[in-house]
Design a protein around this motif. Structure first.
Motif, PDB file in Angstrom:
ATOM      1  N   VAL A  21       0.583   9.927  -0.913  1.00 45.65           N
ATOM      2  CA  VAL A  21      -0.748   9.588  -0.406  1.00 45.65           C
ATOM      3  C   VAL A  21      -0.787   8.168   0.145  1.00 45.65           C
ATOM      4  CG1 VAL A  21      -3.137   9.153  -1.112  1.00 45.65           C
ATOM      5  CG2 VAL A  21      -1.988  11.237  -1.853  1.00 45.65           C
ATOM      6  N   THR A  22      -0.058   7.263  -0.486  1.00 44.52           N
ATOM      7  CA  THR A  22      -0.128   5.845  -0.110  1.00 44.52           C
ATOM      8  C   THR A  22       1.144   5.337   0.567  1.00 44.52           C
ATOM      9  OG1 THR A  22       0.641   5.231  -2.326  1.00 44.52           O
ATOM     10  CG2 THR A  22      -1.739   5.343  -1.984  1.00 44.52           C
ATOM     11  N   SER A  23       1.980   6.230   1.058  1.00 49.89           N
ATOM     12  CA  SER A  23       3.248   5.833   1.660  1.00 49.89           C
ATOM     13  C   SER A  23       3.105   4.833   2.813  1.00 49.89           C
ATOM     14  CB  SER A  23       4.009   7.073   2.145  1.00 49.89           C
ATOM     15  OG  SER A  23       5.226   6.716   2.749  1.00 49.89           O
ATOM     16  N   PRO A  24       2.137   4.994   3.736  1.00 52.16           N
ATOM     17  CA  PRO A  24       2.017   4.013   4.826  1.00 52.16           C
ATOM     18  C   PRO A  24       1.753   2.596   4.319  1.00 52.16           C
ATOM     19  CG  PRO A  24       0.828   6.019   5.368  1.00 52.16           C
ATOM     20  CD  PRO A  24       1.230   6.141   3.926  1.00 52.16           C
ATOM     21  N   LEU A  25       0.914   2.454   3.325  1.00 54.72           N
ATOM     22  CA  LEU A  25       0.616   1.130   2.788  1.00 54.72           C
ATOM     23  C   LEU A  25       1.816   0.544   2.052  1.00 54.72           C
ATOM     24  CD1 LEU A  25      -2.979   1.847   1.478  1.00 54.72           C
ATOM     25  CD2 LEU A  25      -2.375   0.328   3.357  1.00 54.72           C
TER      26      LEU A  25
ATOM     27  N   GLY B 159       2.103  -9.974   1.012  1.00 55.79           N
ATOM     28  CA  GLY B 159       1.908  -8.532   0.936  1.00 55.79           C
ATOM     29  C   GLY B 159       0.945  -8.106  -0.166  1.00 55.79           C
ATOM     30  N   TYR B 160       0.313  -9.095  -0.840  1.00 54.71           N
ATOM     31  CA  TYR B 160      -0.567  -8.775  -1.981  1.00 54.71           C
ATOM     32  C   TYR B 160      -1.741  -7.892  -1.577  1.00 54.71           C
ATOM     33  CZ  TYR B 160      -4.000  -9.447  -5.711  1.00 54.71           C
ATOM     34  OH  TYR B 160      -4.936  -9.240  -6.700  1.00 54.71           O
ATOM     35  N   PHE B 161      -2.395  -8.240  -0.485  1.00 52.36           N
ATOM     36  CA  PHE B 161      -3.605  -7.504  -0.121  1.00 52.36           C
ATOM     37  C   PHE B 161      -3.306  -6.098   0.384  1.00 52.36           C
ATOM     38  CE2 PHE B 161      -5.049 -11.941   0.075  1.00 52.36           C
ATOM     39  CZ  PHE B 161      -6.125 -11.850  -0.798  1.00 52.36           C
ATOM     40  N   SER B 162      -2.193  -5.951   1.122  1.00 51.21           N
ATOM     41  CA  SER B 162      -1.824  -4.590   1.524  1.00 51.21           C
ATOM     42  C   SER B 162      -1.413  -3.784   0.295  1.00 51.21           C
ATOM     43  CB  SER B 162      -0.676  -4.616   2.555  1.00 51.21           C
ATOM     44  OG  SER B 162       0.496  -5.181   2.008  1.00 51.21           O
ATOM     45  N   ASN B 163      -0.795  -4.453  -0.677  1.00 55.84           N
ATOM     46  CA  ASN B 163      -0.431  -3.761  -1.908  1.00 55.84           C
ATOM     47  C   ASN B 163      -1.665  -3.423  -2.735  1.00 55.84           C
ATOM     48  OD1 ASN B 163       1.784  -2.777  -3.579  1.00 55.84           O
ATOM     49  ND2 ASN B 163       1.074  -4.263  -5.071  1.00 55.84           N
TER      50      ASN B 163
ATOM     51  N   ASN C 162      11.125 -13.612   9.791  1.00 53.92           N
ATOM     52  CA  ASN C 162      10.690 -14.217  11.051  1.00 53.92           C
ATOM     53  C   ASN C 162       9.198 -14.061  11.312  1.00 53.92           C
ATOM     54  OD1 ASN C 162      10.496 -11.501  11.587  1.00 53.92           O
ATOM     55  ND2 ASN C 162      12.126 -11.466  13.137  1.00 53.92           N
ATOM     56  N   LYS C 163       8.473 -13.444  10.363  1.00 50.63           N
ATOM     57  CA  LYS C 163       7.015 -13.270  10.431  1.00 50.63           C
ATOM     58  C   LYS C 163       6.593 -12.508  11.678  1.00 50.63           C
ATOM     59  CE  LYS C 163       6.915 -15.730   6.725  1.00 50.63           C
ATOM     60  NZ  LYS C 163       8.351 -15.940   6.613  1.00 50.63           N
ATOM     61  N   GLU C 164       7.435 -11.579  12.139  1.00 51.10           N
ATOM     62  CA  GLU C 164       7.076 -10.753  13.295  1.00 51.10           C
ATOM     63  C   GLU C 164       5.850  -9.906  12.990  1.00 51.10           C
ATOM     64  OE1 GLU C 164       8.926  -7.064  15.974  1.00 51.10           O
ATOM     65  OE2 GLU C 164      10.152  -8.078  14.461  1.00 51.10           O
ATOM     66  N   TYR C 165       5.782  -9.419  11.765  1.00 51.95           N
ATOM     67  CA  TYR C 165       4.642  -8.607  11.344  1.00 51.95           C
ATOM     68  C   TYR C 165       3.661  -9.532  10.620  1.00 51.95           C
ATOM     69  CZ  TYR C 165       7.678  -4.625  12.324  1.00 51.95           C
ATOM     70  OH  TYR C 165       8.495  -3.712  12.941  1.00 51.95           O
ATOM     71  N   ASN C 166       2.647 -10.033  11.366  1.00 52.09           N
ATOM     72  CA  ASN C 166       1.798 -11.088  10.816  1.00 52.09           C
ATOM     73  C   ASN C 166       0.409 -10.631  10.398  1.00 52.09           C
ATOM     74  OD1 ASN C 166       0.659 -10.671  13.330  1.00 52.09           O
ATOM     75  ND2 ASN C 166       1.619 -12.500  14.235  1.00 52.09           N
ATOM     76  N   SER C 167       0.094  -9.350  10.548  1.00 55.09           N
ATOM     77  CA  SER C 167      -1.184  -8.827  10.069  1.00 55.09           C
ATOM     78  C   SER C 167      -1.070  -7.318   9.909  1.00 55.09           C
ATOM     79  CB  SER C 167      -2.311  -9.160  11.052  1.00 55.09           C
ATOM     80  OG  SER C 167      -2.196  -8.383  12.233  1.00 55.09           O
ATOM     81  N   MET C 168      -1.994  -6.732   9.172  1.00 54.03           N
ATOM     82  CA  MET C 168      -1.944  -5.294   8.958  1.00 54.03           C
ATOM     83  C   MET C 168      -2.153  -4.526  10.261  1.00 54.03           C
ATOM     84  SD  MET C 168      -3.732  -4.530   5.283  1.00 54.03           S
ATOM     85  CE  MET C 168      -3.238  -2.813   5.474  1.00 54.03           C
ATOM     86  N   PHE C 169      -3.096  -5.000  11.089  1.00 54.35           N
ATOM     87  CA  PHE C 169      -3.378  -4.302  12.343  1.00 54.35           C
ATOM     88  C   PHE C 169      -2.187  -4.361  13.294  1.00 54.35           C
ATOM     89  CE2 PHE C 169      -7.734  -5.426  10.922  1.00 54.35           C
ATOM     90  CZ  PHE C 169      -8.239  -4.131  10.833  1.00 54.35           C
TER      91      PHE C 169
END
Length: 311
Positions: free
Chosen positions: A37-41, A282-286, A53-60
């Protein structure tokens, strides 16, 4: 008298065995369903934790990049491996806790465990589940990041995004990173995270159930709410160790850039380069993931246990 004692002992043994079997089936089912159920997150959290390298800098931005690179299936990259790991992980964890609990209560007049035994049995259950499934956890982490552009191509051993799977990932780890020992890379850091996390989860859920709900059977909303709350409390205390766990699972991989010699060295490097925030990457996405994970886990475990117990 002797005959009655033997019959009582046989009944206790049968009850204990049934309890363990029910916990295996219920715990494994609960863990597999909640992870799917939560695999994407979960995948986004892992990417946030290990990128250098901080390429992924936000959830969106992360959602957009995964969609562009891999499509809808990209959000479930590594979930097959995760489910292969989740079932035995949940089965071992819940069966260990339930078994220890039942053995203890059979030898006492208490109706429930003391608080310190909840913490200790939770810790033992967490350690048992981690050690028994750790190679699959390593493979799941690698599958989650191999197609996110964080690892150099030569580390995929010539595999493209479509051909990456559990067996090819395990072979690559075995051949390139030191054989069997590579499957347990970062195990101490993982135990440092999972043992207190599981301990706090079991303690919080059972303490709240006993003192807030007087130990009665919970309704569906109460199971979901209490499960989510127990996950929130546990992950807040244990999350810095979860970051260490993921960093060690990709330590010294070209393209990631981490070179930690020990847990203390990793803590020092993370603090000097990233500050306190580095321990909560990654705390908030977790948080978005852990609340539904534990809600579904406890709801499923309690519901499935009740069904199997009545069989």
């Amino acid at each position: 008298m002797e005959k009655d004692l033997k019959l009582h002992t046989a009944n206790e043994s049968g009850s204990f065995l049934k309890s363990v079997i029910v916990s295996v089936l219920s715990g494994g089912t609960a863990a597999s369903l909640s992870r799917t159920v939560t695999s994407p997150l979960e995948r986004m959290k892992i990417i946030f934790q290990v990128q250098s390298n901080k390429e992924y800098n936000s959830m969106f931005a992360t959602v957009a990049k995964i969609w562009k690179r891999e499509g809808i299936l990209g959000f479930f990259r590594g979930n097959g491996t995760n489910c292969l790991r989740a079932f035995p992980y949940g089965a071992v964890q819940f069966a260990t806790y339930s078994g220890l609990k039942q053995l203890t209560l059979q030898k006492s007049d208490r109706k429930d465990l003391s608080n310190y035994k909840r913490l200790i049995f939770g810790a033992i259950s967490g350690a048992a589940s981690v050690i028994s499934t750790y190679p699959l956890d390593i493979a799941r982490t690698r599958l989650s990041i191999q197609t996110a552009g964080l690892i150099k191509d030569n580390m995929t051993n010539g595999c493209n995004a479509q051909s990456l799977n559990l067996m090819s990932t395990l072979r690559t780890i075995y051949r390139n990173e030191g054989g069997i020992s590579a499957f347990y890379s970062g195990l101490p850091a993982t135990l440092l995270n999972v043992v207190p996390y599981v301990s706090i989860v079991f303690f919080t859920y059972e303490w709240c159930k006993e003192y807030m709900f007087s130990g009665r059977d919970l309704n569906s909303l109460e199971k979901l709410s209490l499960g989510g709350f127990s996950g929130f409390i546990a992950q807040t205390f244990a999350f810095p160790a979860d970051v260490l766990r993921r960093r060690f699972q990709v330590n010294r991989i070209p393209g990631i850039g981490y070179h930690y010699s020990s847990i203390s060295d990793a803590i020092a490097q993370i603090y000097s380069k990233e500050g306190l925030f580095g321990f909560f990457r990654g705390y908030f996405s977790n948080l978005l993931k852990i609340i539904p994970v534990m809600s579904v886990t406890w709801y499923t475990f309690e519901t499935v246990s009740k069904v199997f117990s009545n069989v």
